[in-house]
Design an enzyme around this catalytic site. Structure first.
Site, PDB file in Angstrom:
ATOM      1  N   HIS A 104       9.417   3.931  -1.012  1.00 35.58           N
ATOM      2  CA  HIS A 104       9.477   2.516  -0.632  1.00 35.58           C
ATOM      3  C   HIS A 104       8.474   1.684  -1.440  1.00 35.58           C
ATOM      4  CE1 HIS A 104      10.206  -0.897   2.032  1.00 35.58           C
ATOM      5  NE2 HIS A 104       8.900  -1.038   2.137  1.00 35.58           N
ATOM      6  N   ILE A 126       0.856  -1.188   0.000  1.00 30.12           N
ATOM      7  CA  ILE A 126       0.000   0.000   0.000  1.00 30.12           C
ATOM      8  C   ILE A 126       0.891   1.237   0.000  1.00 30.12           C
ATOM      9  CG2 ILE A 126      -1.755   1.292   1.271  1.00 30.12           C
ATOM     10  CD1 ILE A 126      -2.818  -1.441   2.266  1.00 30.12           C
TER      11      ILE A 126
END
Length: 162
Positions: free
Chosen positions: A87, A81
């Protein structure tokens, strides 16, 4: 395989050995993905084992080990998510590239059930839970088994993975 035009796959996976590799992050979403994959594999007649890894980044190494260990197919399940840092992009890219590499290098189909979502609501909507509009765990398992069956009809190429 989402939305309009998604195929309905019903293939006979009797005798196939499938390994489901699943990330551990986002437990509720992962529970839905796993249940969908289990249901699809049960309906296909395939036998399967499950391996849990910490996150989606670790899926390719587990898939590679499963392929090298004799699996006929691998189903990779995870969820990433988007957050406020890059990241997300790195993990999504590594998981996608790594799983693709395993499949192409070994000749073992890998069903791609890694959700890459902007928020938790999108993930829940794709997890195959009650009220979800999609069941990506089942779709990944169906794709893996369906690809094994499809590949049976292709001739082996010298020097290529079997």
């Amino acid at each position: 395989m989402s939305g309009a035009g998604a195929p309905t796959l019903a293939v006979d996976g009797t005798g196939l050995r499938v390994v489901v590799v699943a990330a551990s992050w986002h437990e509720r979403v992962m529970d839905g993905l796993l249940e969908g994959a289990r249901r699809a594999l049960r309906e296909s007649g395939a036998q399967w084992t499950e391996v849990r890894v910490p996150g989606s980044f670790e899926l390719p190494v587990a898939a590679a080990r499963a392929a090298a260990g004799g699996a006929d197919a691998v189903v990779a399940l995870g969820v990433v998510i988007r957050g406020g840092t890059p990241h997300f992009d790195y993990v999504c890219s590594a998981a996608t590239t790594g799983l693709t590499d395993v499949s192409v290098r070994t000749g073992v189909p890998v069903g791609f059930g890694v959700l890459t979502c902007d928020d938790e609501a999108q993930a829940l909507d794709r997890a195959g839970l009650e009220g979800s509009s999609e069941d990506k765990g089942a779709e990944a398992a169906e794709a893996a088994v369906g690809t094994v069956v499809a590949l049976r009809g292709l001739p082996a190429v010298s020097g290529a993975p079997a």
